[in-house]
Design an enzyme around this catalytic site. Sequence first.
Site, PDB file in Angstrom:
ATOM      1  N   ASP A 284       0.868  -1.169   0.000  1.00  0.00           N
ATOM      2  CA  ASP A 284       0.000   0.000   0.000  1.00  0.00           C
ATOM      3  C   ASP A 284       0.917   1.234   0.000  1.00  0.00           C
ATOM      4  O   ASP A 284       2.140   1.130   0.174  1.00  0.00           O
ATOM      5  CB  ASP A 284      -0.968  -0.005   1.188  1.00  0.00           C
TER       6      ASP A 284
HETATM    7  C1  NOJ Z   1      -3.968   3.974   0.098  1.00  0.00           C
HETATM    8  C2  NOJ Z   1      -5.174   3.109   0.203  1.00  0.00           C
HETATM    9  O1  NOJ Z   1      -5.153   2.380   1.403  1.00  0.00           O
HETATM   10  C3  NOJ Z   1      -5.345   2.135  -0.953  1.00  0.00           C
HETATM   11  O2  NOJ Z   1      -6.641   1.581  -0.860  1.00  0.00           O
HETATM   12  C4  NOJ Z   1      -5.124   2.792  -2.273  1.00  0.00           C
HETATM   13  O3  NOJ Z   1      -5.310   1.871  -3.319  1.00  0.00           O
HETATM   14  C5  NOJ Z   1      -3.730   3.385  -2.304  1.00  0.00           C
HETATM   15  N1  NOJ Z   1      -3.595   4.350  -1.228  1.00  0.00           N
HETATM   16  C6  NOJ Z   1      -3.381   4.035  -3.641  1.00  0.00           C
HETATM   17  O4  NOJ Z   1      -4.088   5.200  -3.810  1.00  0.00           O
END
Ligand code: NOJ
Length: 728
Positions: A284
């Site tokens: 993430d």
């Molecule tokens: C953080 C989020 O937790 C995730 O769901 C998302 O896909 C990513 N950022 C990328 O934006």
Amino acid sequence: AQRDKIESLLAEMTLEEKIGQMNQESPSIVGGFEVPFGELIEMVTDGRLSNAEFKKIMSTAQQDCHEDEIRTGGVGSLMVQDPAKTNELQKIAVEESRLGIPLLFGLDVIHGYRTVYPIALAEACTFDPALMKKTARMAARESHSGGVAWHFAPMVDIARDARWGRVSEGPGEDPCLASAFARAKIEGLQEPEQADDPYVAACLKHYVGYGACEGGRDYNTVNMAMSLFYSVYLQPFQAAVRSGAQTAMAAFNDLNGVPCTVNKFLLRDVLKDTLGLPGFVVSDANAIKECVSHGIAADDRDAGVQAACAGLDMDMGTNIYKNHLKEAVESGQVPMEVIDDAVRRILSVKMWLGLFDNPYLTEEEMHRFDTLPQEHLALAREAGEKSIVLLKNEGNVLPLSPEKKIALVGSLADDREEVVGAWALSWRKEDCVSIRAGMEKAFPNLQYFPCGGPEGDMNADEIQRAGAYGDVVVAVLGETKAMSGEASSRADVTLPGKQRELLEKLLGFGKPVVLVLMNGRPLALEWEDRHVPAIVEAWHLGVQMGHAVANVLSGKAMPEGKLSASFPAMTGQCPVYYNHPSTGRPASKSKFTSKYLDAPLDSLYPFGHGLSYTSFALSDLQVNDAGEALDIRVKVENTGDRAGVETVQFYMQDVAASIVRPVKELKGFVKVRLAPGEKTKAAFSLPKQDMGFFDDQWKYRLENGVFRIFAGSSSRECISEEVAVCFS
Ligand code: NOJ
């Protein structure tokens, strides 16, 4: 042939080029700032910088899309959403980098691209996998034409705590419904309907357990028994991998002490080696670096080494792989096989997508959705209507006949942008229909009085005028889209701000009040349920929200949604979910039972609850042992005076088992459409193979004994039969 191509590429790649594939970048904002961009954002957030000053600084900013790095093979994936730009960058990768490996463009396409559909929590209330698949198919087609090849979706986290803001992004509290949702989304995203139909790679997230963050506080720690993990939280991921999901994203949280980002057991043993994820795992955003804050890594380099060794193939946003992996491989801390495995997986997804053969978008593809097809909007409206849940309808206040004089109240009703909900990125305002716009079309005698909303004060004057006007008040209250989604946990899940006071004043006029809720989580509505005759859960329904709400309020469309997550009566009951393990002292009126002194015994509206403008009765439940499966049948009758749809839900309880089991577990559901007075039999075949559970060692146990089988119109309103089952 694909495998050969990957192997020959791998043989040619330098270590830097391999690590480049494991690096994901997003366009960074650059300018002559005195401080880093991240700090600028914080300065606006904490008030050190005014919005006006920020705008001024930003007018000098530029986007850096990492062209130079792409040219040297240092980027494997990129987040962008401008199709012309994707082609331009792709051209650099394909024509100017040494090996010509195409870039993989990813984006958060959670509940639609340009056409925004209902948020996932709402769409799960349709209990309609075919519909869920269709909205995913449309989103894939649209995003593909926007240059996106990889969706950071579906989000399939089981979420049982309404305080967690990200409840909105996923399919709710139940593993059976969430697995159906997961399968439908994978098919919709990844499976074209005909030869030239575009498809994208799905990214299952957040792997895993994120929804069980302690106290519902985002990014918080997660602790759970492994039997619960395997039987519940892992289930939708397992279903999605079986359906062919290509990639997954590691969750921010730790699970039982080890952050998912560096959790070898979860990433390598469970997800890749046992479930068989074909493609790769991405971190993430910023998560590798955060392993230092987690206190599991001494520094960035250590975090990178641990993540790579655990099977985390792609670094989202920290450049730690780029900066440290080479040296870590050379010093023997990260084996070359680990790097090769990651690169093979990343290349295999690019091949699966056909990017080596067709790296660019054609002009035709790029402009395919310049005019949005009616079909997409119609689907958004249909999904919106079917996601609406009628929570309460005392005295049949609803539906409202078109000539009714309606006072429409609440600032959310007149907001076109709020309809899209959390995490929608690519919508256009011109496609959005506010509730006011939808209602004005359906009800010519309607007048709108803003009065107030989730934020700020109420306008007493407007409240007076709303109360004086018309036969009925429709109050649109709830949450803004920023109140759910990431980093939007709430410690109090009642109606935010002064909305309850507003409701109280409106009720004071003695006219019927319809409460239409717009929100991204289950809300605690004990007070509202006691005082308001009609309550409609309308969530954030996407671009066609206004028409969907108007059609359901007028009865042009029948409400048929069923809750995908239980609604607490009070916040203090969270987490409250229907399928909790049996306790030794189930809640009852007697003192020494599992309950609160100052809250009702149970949730307010349970999972599976949802009314119609007609009524249904279930009777005559029959369960027959058909060898491999239980044959379950129940009589369903439309006992009201309108045609309508009922979702008949089948639950089971393993009455005595070697591990405490849930009081009830959903096993399947059937939707039936019936004319007034019409009867039918709803049938469901429950494979015996599905009647077991996992123990702490991930061993599947099928234990002979008595099972209670339920058929219901919600997880609470059920009839049941007991049956002895022998597995062998
Ligand atoms: C953080 C989020 O937790 C995730 O769901 C998302 O896909 C990513 N950022 C990328 O934006």
